[in-house]
Design a protein around this motif. Structure first.
Motif, short mmCIF file in Angstrom:
data_model
loop_
_atom_site.label_atom_id
_atom_site.label_comp_id
_atom_site.label_asym_id
_atom_site.label_seq_id
_atom_site.Cartn_x
_atom_site.Cartn_y
_atom_site.Cartn_z
N PRO A 27 31.23 22.93 -14.72
CA PRO A 27 31.75 24.07 -13.96
C PRO A 27 31.76 25.39 -14.76
CG PRO A 27 33.21 22.18 -13.73
CD PRO A 27 32.22 21.84 -14.80
N MET A 28 31.68 25.30 -16.08
CA MET A 28 31.71 26.50 -16.92
C MET A 28 30.35 27.21 -16.96
SD MET A 28 33.81 24.77 -20.09
CE MET A 28 34.08 26.24 -21.06
N ILE A 29 29.29 26.52 -16.58
CA ILE A 29 27.93 27.05 -16.73
C ILE A 29 27.44 27.61 -15.40
CG2 ILE A 29 25.56 26.45 -17.32
CD1 ILE A 29 26.75 24.18 -19.05
N ASP A 33 26.09 34.58 -22.26
CA ASP A 33 26.92 33.92 -21.26
C ASP A 33 28.37 33.89 -21.73
OD1 ASP A 33 24.55 33.54 -19.92
OD2 ASP A 33 24.44 31.39 -20.31
N ARG A 34 29.29 34.13 -20.80
CA ARG A 34 30.72 34.23 -21.13
C ARG A 34 31.55 33.27 -20.28
NH1 ARG A 34 31.05 37.48 -25.44
NH2 ARG A 34 33.11 38.24 -24.95
N TRP A 35 32.74 32.94 -20.81
CA TRP A 35 33.74 32.15 -20.09
C TRP A 35 35.11 32.66 -20.52
CZ3 TRP A 35 34.07 28.95 -16.10
CH2 TRP A 35 35.22 28.19 -15.94
N ASP A 36 35.89 33.13 -19.57
CA ASP A 36 37.23 33.67 -19.85
C ASP A 36 37.22 34.69 -20.99
OD1 ASP A 36 38.44 32.28 -17.81
OD2 ASP A 36 39.14 30.64 -19.09
N GLY A 37 36.23 35.57 -20.98
CA GLY A 37 36.19 36.67 -21.94
C GLY A 37 35.64 36.34 -23.31
N LYS A 38 35.21 35.11 -23.53
CA LYS A 38 34.65 34.75 -24.84
C LYS A 38 33.26 34.17 -24.66
CE LYS A 38 37.85 31.64 -25.85
NZ LYS A 38 38.62 30.57 -26.48
#
Length: 124
Positions: A92-94, A20-25
């Motif tokens: 909200p990130m998941i 799983d990613r968030w803003d490329g990381k």
């Protein structure tokens, strides 16, 4: 050393996948960075070696399976109001995962200065 029991603390567990990613990381890194930014007491990331999620797909570190998306659990323990704030920021990130919250009793152990920091919020 001084010990103080805190009864208004919660344990937050966030279940996600290793890919799983968030803003490329990696999402787990982004979440821990957010928790640190928020001033949480601490966070630990666990990498599962075997498990399955809601789709019943087995994720394993077994060499025969070579899964590249192992289960990740992020665990945080802090005062209740801090955990509530963290959930609002992290949810909200998941995209695909699960969050659990449970009451827990914490015995803070440390110097008088360290413990005093937490005593002020013990009854919040």
């Amino acid at each position: 050393m001084v010990e103080v029991e805190h009864w208004n603390t919660l344990r937050l567990k966030i279940y996600i996948g290793e890919n799983d990613r968030w803003d490329g990381k990696p999402l787990y890194k982004a979440i821990v960075e957010k928790l640190r930014e928020m001033g949480m007491a601490g966070a630990t990331v666990y990498r599962g070696i075997y498990g399955f999620g809601k789709k019943s797909k087995i994720h394993s570190s077994d060499i025969m399976r070579l899964s590249t998306d192992l289960p990740i659990v992020i665990e945080v323990v802090d005062r209740g109001f801090k955990i509530e704030e963290a959930i609002c920021e992290i949810k909200p990130m998941i995209k695909d995962g699960m969050i659990t919250v449970e009451p827990t009793i914490v015995v803070w152990v440390g110097s008088e200065e360290e413990v005093k920091k937490f005593e002020e919020d013990a009854v919040r």
